[in-house]
Scaffold this motif. Structure first.
Motif, short mmCIF file in Angstrom:
data_model
loop_
_atom_site.label_atom_id
_atom_site.label_comp_id
_atom_site.label_asym_id
_atom_site.label_seq_id
_atom_site.Cartn_x
_atom_site.Cartn_y
_atom_site.Cartn_z
N SER A 17 0.83 -1.20 0.00
CA SER A 17 0.00 0.00 0.00
C SER A 17 0.87 1.25 0.00
CB SER A 17 -0.90 0.02 1.23
OG SER A 17 -1.78 -1.08 1.25
N LEU A 18 0.29 2.29 -0.55
CA LEU A 18 0.90 3.62 -0.49
C LEU A 18 -0.21 4.64 -0.34
CD1 LEU A 18 3.63 3.82 -3.31
CD2 LEU A 18 4.03 3.92 -0.84
N ARG A 19 0.13 5.75 0.27
CA ARG A 19 -0.82 6.87 0.38
C ARG A 19 -0.16 8.10 -0.21
NH1 ARG A 19 -2.86 10.54 5.33
NH2 ARG A 19 -5.06 10.79 4.74
N VAL A 48 -7.47 8.48 -12.49
CA VAL A 48 -7.51 7.46 -11.43
C VAL A 48 -8.75 7.67 -10.59
CG1 VAL A 48 -6.35 6.59 -9.36
CG2 VAL A 48 -4.99 7.25 -11.38
N ALA A 49 -8.89 8.89 -10.04
CA ALA A 49 -10.04 9.20 -9.21
C ALA A 49 -10.14 10.71 -9.04
CB ALA A 49 -9.92 8.54 -7.83
N ALA A 50 -11.34 11.18 -8.79
CA ALA A 50 -11.57 12.60 -8.55
C ALA A 50 -12.61 12.75 -7.47
CB ALA A 50 -12.01 13.30 -9.84
N ARG A 66 -9.80 -0.89 -4.82
CA ARG A 66 -8.40 -0.90 -4.37
C ARG A 66 -7.91 0.49 -4.00
NH1 ARG A 66 -4.18 -2.22 -7.40
NH2 ARG A 66 -5.13 -1.75 -9.44
N PHE A 67 -8.40 1.51 -4.69
CA PHE A 67 -7.96 2.88 -4.46
C PHE A 67 -9.09 3.68 -3.83
CE2 PHE A 67 -4.48 3.32 -7.97
CZ PHE A 67 -3.92 2.13 -7.55
N THR A 68 -8.74 4.57 -2.91
CA THR A 68 -9.72 5.43 -2.26
C THR A 68 -9.22 6.86 -2.25
OG1 THR A 68 -10.44 3.62 -0.82
CG2 THR A 68 -11.07 5.85 -0.18
N ILE A 69 -10.04 7.77 -2.75
CA ILE A 69 -9.68 9.18 -2.76
C ILE A 69 -10.42 9.89 -1.63
CG2 ILE A 69 -11.51 9.87 -4.38
CD1 ILE A 69 -9.44 11.82 -5.63
N SER A 70 -9.75 10.85 -1.02
CA SER A 70 -10.37 11.67 0.02
C SER A 70 -9.73 13.04 -0.02
CB SER A 70 -10.19 11.02 1.40
OG SER A 70 -8.82 10.88 1.72
N VAL A 78 -5.64 16.72 -1.12
CA VAL A 78 -6.31 15.52 -1.56
C VAL A 78 -5.37 14.33 -1.35
CG1 VAL A 78 -5.55 15.76 -3.97
CG2 VAL A 78 -7.63 14.47 -3.45
N TYR A 79 -5.98 13.20 -1.02
CA TYR A 79 -5.22 11.99 -0.74
C TYR A 79 -5.66 10.86 -1.66
CZ TYR A 79 -4.68 14.64 3.59
OH TYR A 79 -4.44 15.63 4.51
N LEU A 80 -4.76 9.93 -1.88
CA LEU A 80 -5.10 8.72 -2.62
C LEU A 80 -4.50 7.54 -1.86
CD1 LEU A 80 -6.47 7.61 -5.20
CD2 LEU A 80 -4.17 7.55 -6.22
N GLN A 81 -5.38 6.74 -1.28
CA GLN A 81 -4.95 5.52 -0.61
C GLN A 81 -4.97 4.39 -1.63
OE1 GLN A 81 -3.89 4.99 2.66
NE2 GLN A 81 -3.40 2.92 1.93
N MET A 82 -3.83 3.77 -1.84
CA MET A 82 -3.71 2.71 -2.83
C MET A 82 -3.35 1.41 -2.13
SD MET A 82 -1.68 4.74 -5.84
CE MET A 82 -0.17 4.94 -4.88
N ASN A 83 -4.22 0.43 -2.25
CA ASN A 83 -4.01 -0.87 -1.61
C ASN A 83 -3.89 -1.97 -2.67
OD1 ASN A 83 -4.34 0.35 0.94
ND2 ASN A 83 -6.57 0.04 0.87
#
Length: 122
Positions: A17-19, A48-50, A66-70, A78-83
């Motif tokens: 994972s990376l954030r 990827v995400a918005a 797998r990916f979560t944006i917040s 803005v953050y992108l959690q990548m699992n």
């Protein structure tokens, strides 16, 4: 003028994972949409995400789950959690801010960060 600075990229093993983080700075009053794009080797840049200022999200279909944006509106970040990262997620990840309103009530469209490299490899 809006500056976007990404951080959090690096080398990770498959399954890891990376954030990513992206902080926007400048005379910002509000930002309507913040997002992440990526450019894989030999490919075009892709969404990827918005996420909107009210929390509405949009993801690339292949990355859902797998990916979560917040985002933190107070910090213009803005953050992108990548699992469960895969080698095919290797790319330069770019932050984007669209429809930024400055404190002078000027609108700025489609600002980009410099990008951060994410490499998924064993």
């Amino acid at each position: 003028q809006v500056q976007l600075v990404e951080s959090g990229g690096g080398l990770v093993q498959p399954g890891g994972s990376l954030r990513l983080s992206c902080a926007a700075s400048g005379n910002i009053f509000s930002i309507y949409v913040m997002g992440w794009y990526r450019q894989r080797p030999g490919k075009q840049r892709e969404l990827v995400a918005a996420i909107t200022s009210s929390g509405g999200t949009n993801y690339a279909d292949s990355l859902k789950g797998r990916f979560t944006i917040s985002r933190d509106n107070a910090k213009n970040t803005v953050y992108l959690q990548m699992n469960s990262l895969k080698p095919e997620d290797t790319a330069v990840y770019y932050c984007n801010a669209d429809r930024v309103v400055t404190t002078a009530l000027k609108s700025i469209y489609n600002s980009w960060g410099q990008g951060t490299q994410v490499t998924v490899s064993s």
